[in-house]
Motif scaffolding. Structure first.
Motif, PDB file in Angstrom:
ATOM      1  N   ALA A 134      16.599 -45.832 -21.319  1.00 15.38           N
ATOM      2  CA  ALA A 134      16.371 -46.018 -19.775  1.00 15.38           C
ATOM      3  C   ALA A 134      16.819 -47.226 -19.237  1.00 15.38           C
ATOM      4  N   ILE A 135      16.138 -48.555 -20.199  1.00 16.34           N
ATOM      5  CA  ILE A 135      16.694 -49.542 -19.742  1.00 16.34           C
ATOM      6  C   ILE A 135      18.024 -49.826 -19.872  1.00 16.34           C
ATOM      7  N   LYS A 136      18.562 -49.579 -20.890  1.00 11.89           N
ATOM      8  CA  LYS A 136      20.019 -49.701 -20.983  1.00 11.89           C
ATOM      9  C   LYS A 136      20.755 -49.143 -19.755  1.00 11.89           C
ATOM     10  N   SER A 137      20.479 -47.785 -19.470  1.00 13.87           N
ATOM     11  CA  SER A 137      21.122 -46.957 -18.124  1.00 13.87           C
ATOM     12  C   SER A 137      21.050 -48.017 -16.966  1.00 13.87           C
ATOM     13  N   GLU A 138      19.790 -48.463 -16.624  1.00  9.95           N
ATOM     14  CA  GLU A 138      19.492 -49.140 -15.658  1.00  9.95           C
ATOM     15  C   GLU A 138      20.379 -50.747 -15.436  1.00  9.95           C
ATOM     16  N   LEU A 139      20.676 -51.320 -16.707  1.00 10.02           N
ATOM     17  CA  LEU A 139      21.320 -52.506 -16.644  1.00 10.02           C
ATOM     18  C   LEU A 139      22.714 -52.193 -16.297  1.00 10.02           C
ATOM     19  N   LYS A 140      23.389 -50.958 -17.114  1.00  7.50           N
ATOM     20  CA  LYS A 140      24.701 -50.712 -16.861  1.00  7.50           C
ATOM     21  C   LYS A 140      24.893 -50.513 -15.354  1.00  7.50           C
ATOM     22  N   TRP A 141      23.902 -49.726 -14.779  1.00  9.35           N
ATOM     23  CA  TRP A 141      24.106 -49.391 -13.191  1.00  9.35           C
ATOM     24  C   TRP A 141      24.190 -50.868 -12.685  1.00  9.35           C
ATOM     25  N   LEU A 142      23.505 -51.677 -12.698  1.00  5.86           N
ATOM     26  CA  LEU A 142      23.520 -53.019 -11.993  1.00  5.86           C
ATOM     27  C   LEU A 142      24.866 -53.614 -12.460  1.00  5.86           C
ATOM     28  N   THR A 143      25.313 -53.655 -13.530  1.00  3.98           N
ATOM     29  CA  THR A 143      26.599 -54.164 -14.178  1.00  3.98           C
ATOM     30  C   THR A 143      27.649 -53.423 -13.121  1.00  3.98           C
ATOM     31  N   ASP A 144      27.723 -52.198 -13.136  1.00  4.37           N
ATOM     32  CA  ASP A 144      28.563 -51.449 -12.312  1.00  4.37           C
ATOM     33  C   ASP A 144      28.806 -51.622 -10.770  1.00  4.37           C
TER      34      ASP A 144
END
Length: 517
Positions: A279-289
């Motif tokens: 879940a943390i990785k998914s949110e970090l990827k969202w912000l990066t994108d």
């Protein structure tokens, strides 16, 4: 020396009274509420020698009492949960360096330092303090409202500090999450001291780079992951003000911080597997994108279009293209600002900080998980660096056979290894190790640059297609398509050289002595 274990949350202006009135917080009260006015003056040299060494020195006045405090940030992770702290009462408003004996400041104390110390900034705070008992531990809740100032410059302070006084630190993240559910609190990435230093250097909304990470040689793997992760999170989120001010370099630094954090999660993946991590990785990827478009157009404009315009000043098509790309860059910047102003971003920062400090990975009782968490960090680092270096060297040997996507994945693997080399540098700092590590770092940087240029070429080809085949009608399409074709055509000629450079660096990486031995 005391170890200060605390977490700072940023509050919206005027939210302090609402905190003190929370019914559930009143039920946890273990003593009377106290209110006081605090004036804290921070001292340093003109060249900020203490700050550069991860130290702060202040004199705090509360009524007639004066308290000298020296703080040292652990593991180079500013904004993290743990700091070493030395406090002693003093008689006047100047630091007493005789009291630095036995503190982290002692190695820096000289007659010259004493002469050069001067006030740099001060904080003026109205503090409400509530002692509470929660989950078998005792905490102090401090609600601070005021300002940090230096000269005529001011910045507001609206924050909540949760400090562990006695008991288990495991309860602190749970308590912080409860506050976050009650009000729009955000993770406090920057301390009062950091904001004061930034204000004193006219850098309040300037991009923030990464701090060095200094790990205890006796650190366990779990401790290393938490310290590294929190340092990376701080690097990323400390750039929020720069992005809000429209600084493109702030976007770059936040993206670098996010990449470093995602690399740390990958490096320690055997330690942190689980649904919470995903879940943390998914949110970090969202912000990066969300930050991606602004950065991609910035790179294309600054590294390709403008240099070509200088070389070909009479090419009107390039000017037309730059105007179009700049408009897209501004839209990308607006998208980034909107992401940082969202509730999703607020929760992401706090959830990630709490997970790094005390997520499921940190207290699993599974025997294998405990063994991995309690393994010496030096042993873990040496094995991980050896395995990843060998794998990358093998891949580079087959570079011509890789597709553009596979080269992109290899570039990411190299970037992770380079970050890991930086994360663990302090564990391998003997003279011979340090020299070898610097050599490996230069090789990895050169590899990353060569493959990064190849990736930029692919990104620019993709962006070119959005000009040639737009989703909506655009002005002067032919001129813009011509200019993009000119740029991408020039870039194609660089591919062979980049591949050759990568092969050369790959051979050097294979032959380089292993610094972790």
């Amino acid at each position: 020396m005391a170890s200060e274990v605390e977490l700072k949350l940023e509050l919206p202006a005027g939210a302090g009274d609402a905190v003190a009135d929370l019914p559930w917080l009143k039920e946890l009260a273990s003593g009377p509420v106290k209110r006081e006015k605090l004036v804290s003056v921070y001292f340093d040299t003109a060249k900020l020698k203490l700050h550069e060494n991860g130290l702060t020195l202040r004199i705090r006045r509360a009524g007639n009492k004066r308290l000298q405090t020296i703080k040292a940030y652990r593991s180079g992770a500013r904004g993290a949960f743990n700091r070493d702290e030395w406090e002693q009462e003093v008689r006047n408003d100047r630091p007493d360096l005789a009291l630095a004996h036995g503190t982290a400041l002692e190695p820096l104390v000289t007659k010259k330092l004493k002469r050069k110390l001067r006030p740099v900034f001060e904080t003026l705070v109205e503090r409400t303090v509530m002692p509470i008992r929660f989950d078998g531990s005792e905490f102090e809740i401090a609600i601070d409202r005021g300002q940090v100032k230096t000269g005529a410059r001011r910045r507001p302070i609206n924050e909540l500090e949760i400090e562990l006084k006695r008991g288990s630190a495991a309860a602190l993240p749970i308590l912080a999450e409860r506050f976050a559910r009650s009000m729009p609190a955000a993770y406090g990435a920057r301390s009062k001291a950091e904001r004061g230093y930034a204000l004193s250097r006219h850098e309040n909304a300037q991009p923030v780079g990464a701090d060095p990470i200094v790990l205890d040689p006796a650190a366990l793997t779990g401790e290393a992951f938490s310290a590294i992760g929190l340092s990376c999170l701080h690097h990323a989120m400390a750039n929020q003000d720069a992005i809000a001010a429209g600084d493109a370099e702030g976007i770059h630094e936040m993206r670098v911080g996010l990449r470093r954090l995602r690399a740390a999660i990958s490096v320690f993946k055997e330690l942190n597997r689980g649904s919470q991590t995903e879940a943390i990785k998914s949110e970090l990827k969202w912000l990066t994108d969300e930050l991606g478009p602004a950065r991609e157009f910035e790179v294309l404009i600054e590294q390709r279009v403008r240099p070509l315009r200088k070389a070909e000043p009479d090419t009107g098509e390039l000017a037309t293209l730059e105007e179009d790309l700049d408009a897209r860059r501004r839209r990308g910047l607006d998208k980034a600002k909107a992401a940082l102003a969202s509730e999703r971003y607020r929760r992401l920062g706090l959830r990630t900080a709490l997970w790094l400090a005390n997520g499921n990975w940190a207290h699993s009782t599974d025997e294998l998980a405990v063994a991995r968490r309690e393994r010496p960090a030096t042993d873990f680092a040496a094995e991980m660096l050896r395995k990843r270096t060998r794998k990358i060297a093998r891949k580079i040997g087959k570079l011509e056979e890789l597709t553009a996507r596979e080269r992109h994945k290899l570039r990411i693997a190299i970037k992770k290894l380079r970050y890991a080399t930086e994360f663990f540098a302090s564990l391998f700092d003997r003279r011979k190790q340090a020299a070898r590590r610097k050599k490996s770092g230069k090789i990895l940087k050169a590899l990353q640059n060569s493959l990064g240029t190849l990736n930029d070429i692919e990104v620019h080809k993709r962006l070119a297609r959005t000009v040639v085949h737009p989703t909506a009608p655009i002005r002067k399409k032919a001129e813009k398509a011509f200019a993009m074709g000119f740029i991408t055509g020039q870039e194609q000629g660089r591919i062979a050289a980049c591949l050759g450079d990568a092969r050369t660096m790959g051979r050097r990486l294979s032959a380089a002595p292993q610094f972790w031995q």
